[in-house]
Design an enzyme around this catalytic site. Structure first.
Site, PDB file in Angstrom:
ATOM      1  N   ASP A  50       0.777  -1.427   0.073  1.00 15.78           N
ATOM      2  CA  ASP A  50       0.050  -0.121  -0.055  1.00 15.78           C
ATOM      3  C   ASP A  50       0.943   1.205  -0.138  1.00 15.78           C
ATOM      4  O   ASP A  50       1.696   1.513   0.806  1.00 15.78           O
ATOM      5  CB  ASP A  50      -1.006  -0.033   1.133  1.00 15.78           C
TER       6      ASP A  50
ATOM      7  N   LYS B 271      -2.825   5.676  -4.207  1.00 14.17           N
ATOM      8  CA  LYS B 271      -4.027   6.654  -3.838  1.00 14.17           C
ATOM      9  C   LYS B 271      -3.732   8.029  -4.513  1.00 14.17           C
ATOM     10  O   LYS B 271      -2.766   8.609  -4.653  1.00 14.17           O
ATOM     11  CB  LYS B 271      -3.935   7.098  -2.329  1.00 14.17           C
TER      12      LYS B 271
ATOM     13  N   HIS C 137      -7.973   9.412  -1.899  1.00 10.01           N
ATOM     14  CA  HIS C 137      -7.264   9.259  -0.522  1.00 10.01           C
ATOM     15  C   HIS C 137      -8.273   9.838   0.454  1.00 10.01           C
ATOM     16  O   HIS C 137      -8.192   9.416   1.581  1.00 10.01           O
ATOM     17  CB  HIS C 137      -6.074  10.094  -0.479  1.00 10.01           C
TER      18      HIS C 137
ATOM     19  N   TYR D  93       2.639   9.846   0.206  1.00 13.71           N
ATOM     20  CA  TYR D  93       3.684   9.250   1.211  1.00 13.71           C
ATOM     21  C   TYR D  93       4.918   9.368   0.588  1.00 13.71           C
ATOM     22  O   TYR D  93       5.930   9.324   1.124  1.00 13.71           O
ATOM     23  CB  TYR D  93       3.538   7.773   1.351  1.00 13.71           C
TER      24      TYR D  93
END
Length: 324
Positions: free
Chosen positions: A55, A90, A123, A60
């Site tokens: 994931d 996402k 997201h 990120y």
């Protein structure tokens, strides 16, 4: 190497059945982009241990190291094909505008060095001014045009750039609104879920609508801006762990597994990475489950940075549609 159980995903634009590994490996390390090489090495090691769901997210800044790790795993022969993996990423909400969705996904695929994702998620159920990063200013928050953004997500799936599409952090009401116009319903809703925030109402709604739930912050996200210490510091969970000869993390992950949801759990510690997979050959007792059900409920991630008197969400209650 551990073999991880899987769950079927009901929603697809084709008749092909997809499944998602029930334990996934998270890569949200805060501050973001702080550990590129560590992330890469950890994902390679995770593949050695048996993790198959990874994931990531544009936010990120871990897409590139995840992609490099996949290439390295292929080079080492740890996997024979990319098809053995389930990769989730996402859509960052600054790109939650119809004309930006496709290019955002294309950039994600470029970062990962992949031709397709297995799952692409919105997201968060809001939009930001295009170009906004994290942290962002409250005045940059705007209401999302669910219908047009979701249409763009559906187009991404129809183009074969992602096998399935879904959402993250959506309440029952927001899912209801999305489903009203969706041609392809979301396959997954990834949300905060753990023994301290059990999401009973949302789980019932998603089960009724055949939307699979993936739990993030299964251990509370301790040490992150969106996390809480209440899970890992719970005296009750510590007692249950001691009784079963397990860690608190294993109790939480086993509890989630018994709720029939999948999980993304993040640790770059090799011993904990191994321990987090050791949840399939034992069970919590009926008494343990009853005790966990009685834990006072507290949302760890209120996301109050989306709330302002002049924005689309005037209160925490409005943001989460009363699910607080």
């Amino acid at each position: 190497m551990v073999t991880i159980a899987e769950a079927a995903l009901a929603s697809s634009s084709t008749d092909k059945t997809m499944s998602i590994p029930l334990i996934g490996f998270g890569t949200a390390e805060f501050p973001f982009a702080s550990t590129h090489e560590t992330a890469k090495e950890s994902v390679v090691h995770a593949i050695k241990l048996g993790y198959r769901h990874f994931d990531t997210a544009a936010l990120y800044q871990s897409e590139q190291p995840v992609g490099e790790a996949i290439a390295e795993a292929l080079r080492q022969g740890l996997i024979k094909s990319r098809h053995e993996l389930f990769i989730t990423s996402k859509l960052w909400i600054a790109n939650c505008h119809r004309h930006l969705v496709l290019s955002a996904l294309q950039n994600t695929l470029k970062n990962l060095g992949l031709e397709y994702l297995d799952l692409y998620l919105i997201h968060f159920p809001a939009s930001l001014r295009p170009g906004s990063g994290f942290p962002f200013e409250k005045e940059d928050v705007a209401a999302m045009d669910y219908e047009s953004v979701w249409e763009a997500m559906e187009e991404c799936q129809l183009l074969g750039l992602t096998k399935s599409i879904g959402v993250s952090n959506f309440s029952c009401k927001k899912l209801h609104n999305l489903l009203a116009t969706a041609k392809i319903p979301p396959a997954v809703n990834q949300v905060e879920m753990n023994p301290v925030w059990q999401q009973k109402k949302l789980r019932e709604f998603c089960e009724e609508k055949c939307i699979h739930i993936t739990a993030y912050s299964p251990l509370g996200g301790k040490g992150t801006p969106w996390g809480t210490n209440l899970v890992m510091d719970s005296q009750l969970l510590k007692e249950i762990a001691t009784t079963n000869g397990k860690t608190v993390a294993q109790v939480c992950l086993r509890w989630l597994y018994e709720q029939r949801v999948s999980v993304v759990v993040k640790s770059y510690n090799k011993e904990r990475m191994k321990e987090n997979l050791e949840i399939f050959d034992w069970k919590l007792s009926t008494e343990d489950l009853h005790k966990i059900e009685q834990i006072p409920q507290v949302r760890g991630n209120p996301a109050d940075n989306f709330v302002s008197k002049d924005g689309p969400f005037k209160s925490i209650e409005e943001l989460w549609d009363g699910e607080v």
